[in-house]
Design an enzyme around this catalytic site. Structure first.
Site, short mmCIF file in Angstrom:
data_model
loop_
_atom_site.label_atom_id
_atom_site.label_comp_id
_atom_site.label_asym_id
_atom_site.label_seq_id
_atom_site.Cartn_x
_atom_site.Cartn_y
_atom_site.Cartn_z
N GLN A 135 1.13 -1.05 -0.36
CA GLN A 135 0.19 0.32 -0.11
C GLN A 135 0.79 0.72 0.23
OE1 GLN A 135 -2.93 0.05 3.24
NE2 GLN A 135 -3.24 2.42 2.83
N GLY A 136 0.76 1.55 -1.14
CA GLY A 136 1.71 3.03 -1.07
C GLY A 136 1.01 4.48 -0.90
N TYR A 137 0.88 4.50 0.22
CA TYR A 137 -0.28 6.11 0.76
C TYR A 137 0.56 6.80 1.71
CZ TYR A 137 -5.26 4.35 0.35
OH TYR A 137 -5.91 3.74 -0.67
N SER A 138 1.12 6.73 2.87
CA SER A 138 1.87 7.64 3.63
C SER A 138 2.99 7.76 2.55
CB SER A 138 2.47 7.00 5.16
OG SER A 138 0.63 6.73 5.55
N GLU A 253 -10.35 -1.48 4.46
CA GLU A 253 -9.23 -2.10 5.59
C GLU A 253 -9.87 -2.62 7.16
OE1 GLU A 253 -4.83 -0.41 6.98
OE2 GLU A 253 -6.06 1.25 5.90
N SER A 389 -2.81 8.38 12.32
CA SER A 389 -2.78 9.00 13.25
C SER A 389 -3.94 8.64 14.86
CB SER A 389 -1.72 9.83 13.42
OG SER A 389 -2.20 11.06 13.23
N GLU A 391 -4.89 11.53 15.95
CA GLU A 391 -5.33 13.76 15.48
C GLU A 391 -6.47 13.48 15.01
OE1 GLU A 391 -1.49 13.12 18.31
OE2 GLU A 391 -1.82 11.92 16.47
#
Length: 410
Positions: A135-138, A253, A389, A391
């Site tokens: 998974q290439g998100y962050s 997910e 996160s 937040e």
């Protein structure tokens, strides 16, 4: 649904659970039996090839992609039976799956948003566990806040040309493909101008670098794209609509597989209780209170998970997934701290040895021989960060569910 239909459905679910239980008892033996309890967060390095063989054994017997429609290679089971499989799998202490990202995340996303050609090309490899996905998100500057994605892709000669960096990419070092959120419209900001691309990792323009964690393992990676390419038709959804697809994937997910995760949590809690009884820590009133709170918290997590699944099934989901992430991540992090307090002073010591069994350098975490409670404590420090996160989850709830003003951004 009337009472008789509900009763019939419950009987069918129980019958299905018994079928799963029997199959696991008959097959999780011999060489596969040695894999019980292996893998999972912080331990993905354990018996990887053997667990891959186990996943393919499941696939051959028809136990992968249960919730997918039959026309896409699944069994089309209902929610109750899907839940039953994950719970029985966890109760059997079966090994952690290596194909989770493809089966539980990308597969349902392709079924919902992909073209027929994309489904024909990729779904069989996911179902048969012959192609693994990452998974290439962050990114370094866009972790939980995916609207800040800076990795770019542009069309040239029938290819998307990709440049940028992804980080915390789970299992990219063993995957053949990644789905990558890229900015494909120059000058766009935030949620606009993003596209969801399917990218082969085995090519000259891709570099994967493992990130060593506190546990000494390296299941996360940095992935660099330097003029990496993928075919123009390997965009899921329309170009520029990647945010919608990415958010749809995050709903999957945090879906049904989390119930199996909670069985694992319950097993960890029982282990901590057994440890407290064995070493006398249960005599401490504060420890007893924290154990009781952990038990109650786990019941709350399960109740919320069931409510979330009902909302997803009915198409009325809102912020339930974000609440779920806040609940389980904080609960699990606190469980790691509880484990170390129950363990006592002995938990502060971790033997070190090199591959020959000779005492090694304590500064080298690769040689730390952590016990299960030390590994739990160290890895769960990240639970409230990865996957969104705390937040960011609170911002999602406040802004998109409660309608409060957006947080001030520079």
């Amino acid at each position: 649904m009337d009472e008789s239909e509900s009763r019939d459905g419950q009987v069918a679910d129980e019958s299905f659970a018994a079928e799963v239980r029997q199959w696991l008892a008959e097959n999780l033996t011999g060489e596969f039996g040695k894999l019980k309890g292996t893998g999972g967060p912080g331990s993905e390095h354990e018996f990887f090839e053997e667990r891959l063989a186990w996943d393919r054994h499941l696939a051959a017997a028809g136990w992968t992609c249960l919730g997918w429609p039959a026309e896409h290679g699944g069994r089309g089971v209902g929610m109750g039976q899907h839940v039953a499989f994950h719970e029985e799998y966890a109760k059997a202490n079966a090994p952690a799956r290596v194909s989770h990202v493809g089966e539980e995340l990308l597969g349902p996303t392709l079924i919902a948003f992909g073209t027929e050609e994309q489904k024909r090309r990729f779904l069989p490899g996911i179902r048969n566990v012959t192609e693994l996905w990452a998974q290439g998100y962050s990114e370094p500057g866009a972790g939980s806040d995916l609207a800040g994605v800076a990795t770019t892709a542009r069309l040239a000669d029938g290819k998307w040309v990709i440049n940028g960096q992804k980080i915390w990419t789970s299992l990219a070092h063993v995957a053949q493909w990644a789905f990558v959120l890229c900015r494909t419209e120059p000058g766009s900001t935030r949620h606009q101008g993003l596209s969801f691309l399917l990218v082969p990792l085995d090519q000259p323009g891709v570099t994967v670098r493992p990130i060593q964690q506190l546990t000494g393992t390296s299941e996360f990676n940095e992935v660099f794209f330097d003029d990496a390419v993928t075919d123009a038709d390997l965009v899921v959804g329309e170009p520029g609509e990647g945010w919608k697809v990415a958010m749809g994937l995050l709903t999957f997910e945090r879906g049904v597989s989390t119930l199996g995760q909670q069985i694992g949590f319950a097993r960890e809690l029982r282990g901590i209780v057994d440890l407290a009884r064995a070493n006398g820590a249960h005599r401490d009133p504060a420890i007893r209170e924290r154990i009781a709170r952990a038990y109650v918290g786990l019941r709350v997590i399960r109740a919320h998970a069931m409510r979330t699944l009902d909302a997803v099934d009915a198409g009325t989901s809102g912020g339930e997934a974000s609440v779920a992430k806040l609940l389980w991540a904080n609960w699990h992090r606190d469980l790691g701290a509880l484990a170390m307090d129950v363990r006592g002073a002995a938990g502060l010591v971790a033997p070190v040895a090199d591959s020959a069994g000779i005492p090694g350098d304590v500064r080298d975490p690769e040689h730390l021989e952590l016990d299960e409670w030390q590994r739990l404590f160290l890895f769960t420090r990240a639970d409230t960060i990865y996957g969104g996160s705390d937040e960011i989850q609170r911002n999602i709830i406040s802004e998109r569910v409660l309608g409060l003003p957006r947080e001030a951004r520079p």
